[in-house]
Design a protein around this motif. Sequence first.
Motif, PDB file in Angstrom:
ATOM      1  N   ILE A 122       7.469   1.829  -0.761  1.00 33.10           N
ATOM      2  CA  ILE A 122       8.575   2.791  -0.868  1.00 33.10           C
ATOM      3  C   ILE A 122       8.218   4.002  -1.720  1.00 33.10           C
ATOM      4  O   ILE A 122       9.064   4.878  -1.936  1.00 33.10           O
ATOM      5  CB  ILE A 122       9.851   2.119  -1.427  1.00 33.10           C
ATOM      6  N   ASN A 123       6.985   4.062  -2.189  1.00 33.84           N
ATOM      7  CA  ASN A 123       6.529   5.195  -2.993  1.00 33.84           C
ATOM      8  C   ASN A 123       6.465   6.446  -2.116  1.00 33.84           C
ATOM      9  O   ASN A 123       5.727   6.503  -1.132  1.00 33.84           O
ATOM     10  CB  ASN A 123       5.147   4.880  -3.579  1.00 33.84           C
ATOM     11  N   LYS A 124       7.224   7.467  -2.459  1.00 34.76           N
ATOM     12  CA  LYS A 124       7.279   8.680  -1.640  1.00 34.76           C
ATOM     13  C   LYS A 124       5.937   9.393  -1.588  1.00 34.76           C
ATOM     14  O   LYS A 124       5.647  10.125  -0.630  1.00 34.76           O
ATOM     15  CB  LYS A 124       8.367   9.610  -2.169  1.00 34.76           C
ATOM     16  N   ASN A 125       5.107   9.203  -2.611  1.00 39.95           N
ATOM     17  CA  ASN A 125       3.785   9.829  -2.603  1.00 39.95           C
ATOM     18  C   ASN A 125       2.868   9.174  -1.570  1.00 39.95           C
ATOM     19  O   ASN A 125       1.947   9.817  -1.059  1.00 39.95           O
ATOM     20  CB  ASN A 125       3.147   9.744  -3.983  1.00 39.95           C
ATOM     21  N   SER A 128       4.715   6.098   3.427  1.00 38.39           N
ATOM     22  CA  SER A 128       4.540   5.094   4.478  1.00 38.39           C
ATOM     23  C   SER A 128       5.646   5.213   5.520  1.00 38.39           C
ATOM     24  O   SER A 128       6.819   5.326   5.173  1.00 38.39           O
ATOM     25  CB  SER A 128       4.584   3.682   3.879  1.00 38.39           C
ATOM     26  N   PRO A 129       5.286   5.159   6.814  1.00 36.92           N
ATOM     27  CA  PRO A 129       6.320   5.166   7.858  1.00 36.92           C
ATOM     28  C   PRO A 129       7.125   3.872   7.883  1.00 36.92           C
ATOM     29  O   PRO A 129       8.125   3.788   8.593  1.00 36.92           O
ATOM     30  CB  PRO A 129       5.500   5.328   9.144  1.00 36.92           C
ATOM     31  N   GLY A 130       6.696   2.884   7.100  1.00 39.10           N
ATOM     32  CA  GLY A 130       7.406   1.612   7.060  1.00 39.10           C
ATOM     33  C   GLY A 130       8.350   1.461   5.882  1.00 39.10           C
ATOM     34  O   GLY A 130       8.927   0.383   5.678  1.00 39.10           O
ATOM     35  N   ALA A 131       8.551   2.519   5.113  1.00 39.95           N
ATOM     36  CA  ALA A 131       9.428   2.431   3.938  1.00 39.95           C
ATOM     37  C   ALA A 131      10.839   1.996   4.321  1.00 39.95           C
ATOM     38  O   ALA A 131      11.544   1.358   3.527  1.00 39.95           O
ATOM     39  CB  ALA A 131       9.462   3.767   3.211  1.00 39.95           C
ATOM     40  N   TRP A 132      11.254   2.307   5.548  1.00 44.21           N
ATOM     41  CA  TRP A 132      12.618   1.997   5.991  1.00 44.21           C
ATOM     42  C   TRP A 132      12.921   0.507   5.979  1.00 44.21           C
ATOM     43  O   TRP A 132      14.095   0.123   5.901  1.00 44.21           O
ATOM     44  CB  TRP A 132      12.844   2.539   7.401  1.00 44.21           C
ATOM     45  N   VAL A 133      11.899  -0.344   6.049  1.00 44.34           N
ATOM     46  CA  VAL A 133      12.168  -1.788   6.121  1.00 44.34           C
ATOM     47  C   VAL A 133      12.829  -2.310   4.852  1.00 44.34           C
ATOM     48  O   VAL A 133      13.434  -3.394   4.857  1.00 44.34           O
ATOM     49  CB  VAL A 133      10.878  -2.593   6.415  1.00 44.34           C
ATOM     50  N   LEU A 134      12.741  -1.536   3.761  1.00 44.01           N
ATOM     51  CA  LEU A 134      13.362  -1.951   2.500  1.00 44.01           C
ATOM     52  C   LEU A 134      14.620  -1.143   2.184  1.00 44.01           C
ATOM     53  O   LEU A 134      15.107  -1.161   1.055  1.00 44.01           O
ATOM     54  CB  LEU A 134      12.349  -1.816   1.355  1.00 44.01           C
ATOM     55  N   SER A 178      -8.559   1.560  -7.394  1.00 45.01           N
ATOM     56  CA  SER A 178      -9.975   1.960  -7.451  1.00 45.01           C
ATOM     57  C   SER A 178     -10.374   2.820  -6.257  1.00 45.01           C
ATOM     58  O   SER A 178     -11.107   3.796  -6.402  1.00 45.01           O
ATOM     59  CB  SER A 178     -10.872   0.725  -7.524  1.00 45.01           C
ATOM     60  N   LEU A 179      -9.882   2.447  -5.081  1.00 42.01           N
ATOM     61  CA  LEU A 179     -10.300   3.132  -3.861  1.00 42.01           C
ATOM     62  C   LEU A 179      -9.425   4.324  -3.494  1.00 42.01           C
ATOM     63  O   LEU A 179      -9.866   5.227  -2.780  1.00 42.01           O
ATOM     64  CB  LEU A 179     -10.321   2.139  -2.689  1.00 42.01           C
ATOM     65  N   GLY A 180      -8.175   4.317  -3.935  1.00 39.97           N
ATOM     66  CA  GLY A 180      -7.266   5.394  -3.578  1.00 39.97           C
ATOM     67  C   GLY A 180      -7.046   5.456  -2.075  1.00 39.97           C
ATOM     68  O   GLY A 180      -6.843   4.427  -1.421  1.00 39.97           O
ATOM     69  N   SER A 181      -7.135   6.652  -1.513  1.00 39.31           N
ATOM     70  CA  SER A 181      -6.909   6.812  -0.074  1.00 39.31           C
ATOM     71  C   SER A 181      -7.979   6.121   0.760  1.00 39.31           C
ATOM     72  O   SER A 181      -7.776   5.843   1.945  1.00 39.31           O
ATOM     73  CB  SER A 181      -6.849   8.297   0.282  1.00 39.31           C
ATOM     74  N   SER A 182      -9.129   5.824   0.164  1.00 38.49           N
ATOM     75  CA  SER A 182     -10.208   5.140   0.891  1.00 38.49           C
ATOM     76  C   SER A 182      -9.870   3.691   1.207  1.00 38.49           C
ATOM     77  O   SER A 182     -10.583   3.047   1.984  1.00 38.49           O
ATOM     78  CB  SER A 182     -11.512   5.194   0.085  1.00 38.49           C
TER      79      SER A 182
END
Length: 527
Positions: A122-125, A128-134, A178-182
Amino acid sequence: MIKRTLAIIIFLLLGCENNLDSSKDIFRYNEYSNISSLDPAFSSTLRNIWPTHQIFNGLVRMDKNLNILPDIAEDWTISNDKKVYSFKIKDNIYFHESTYFKNGESRVVNAHDFEYSFNRLINKNIASPGAWVLNNVKSFKAINDSIFQIELFTEFNSFLEILTMKYCSVVPKEIVDSLGSSFSKKPIGTGPFKFKRWDENIKLVLVKNENYHEFDESGNKLPYLDGISIRFIPDKKSEFMEFLSGNLDFISSPENTIIDQIFNIDGNLNENLSDKYNLSKSPYLNTEYIGFNTSTNLKEDLLLRKAINYAIDREKMMKFLRKNIGYPAKSGLVPNGLNDNFYANRYFKNIDLASKYLNEYKQINNVENITINLTTDAQYLDVLEFIQSELKSLNINLKINITPPSILRQGKATGKFDVFRASWIADYANPENYFSLFYSKNHTPFGPNYTFFTNKEYDSLYEQTLIIKDKEQLNKIYMRMEEIISEYSPIVPLYYDMSVRLKQKNIIGLDNNALNILDLKTVYKKN
């Protein structure tokens, strides 16, 4: 020199792939639309869901019969008011090995990992297109290492089904940090297979997780396969040729341009293929439809929409265009596999009735010539050309505008198109998920109501489906909701999809399921 170097690189890559694929324990399939992410927070399409399903686990899972079973949660309790869910986490589930863990190897999953994973979802940063599930979740927290608790705003019958979605998978905080976007390219999960390497646009390799926690009914450790090799051939015809050559173990849902080569008129394998390959089919929870933007003309264009619905021979369309690979959408929005208890023949061809509605529409609106502009992507052109031909019998001119899939999605989400081709693949196996498409509070962009349909009775019934548990009562409500949709016709249901899998003879245990999930942990290759 450049061409020669490129040729050598391709040769080496293909050579490595062939060496890998020569093993009898490597399962090989193609993802023609490529994979955009292996992060479960972005598992919004099957192309991403299939590989993430092999890599990650959640609290609960769904079997091929759509039953909810424990996954990383050992069991759970639900409060008397049906709002608080308490999950007991198994104490023997390990993440895949990674040097980013403190010990340089792995560690046990705990409830705090789920708290982190849900916060990340649910983090806006992250976006995620799946935030709606919560959306209906008031709070969640790890009570301790073993108990993860979720509290809802309101009672919701389908909440456990939602938790089976890959969005709700557990991920390790230290690895993501550690990996971030990776992380989307080098994931660490808990599933039966773990990430090995990804040569973008060429292949993705997953290998067996030797520490996976599940066993089969005979006590044998899962998975059976040693690995998975996923190729990225962008053309379906080339994919089919690779399958015929034995370089792929299965193909799924062949496109219209090649179904004549595969299926006879009854949807079975052609004689030249039936002795060489195995075919499995089952209902797939996907409804294809034409949608109308009713925000300004729900009542004004009602007769026109009803005329169109009665002008189409859906059975003929499926027989000659789809070789009966799918089911004519005669009942309504909810597809076969979920509509058994409220099925009715609501949509059928009746040219006299269609003409009656159309003539009334012309008289009321003082119009003679009718032109409808429909927007679609190229994949469904043959189906829409059939609809175009059917409407000619009513002297309705259907103009088909082809646009890229991304533009089609954006246009639906913004209400740009008056008439559009669309589909709805179930997020979870419950009729309520389909009926949410016409709930007024789900008007796009806040939800999937792309038709902007609004009806007070419908809204009231939909809200009841979220809390009522009695199946007989629910089926009566579902029946009435389908009737309301039919009465106002904000859509033209076309067909219900089918999960179709063409497999090599030596592939055992690859079952179909209504959500078309690829589950490979119990698949093996017969010698």
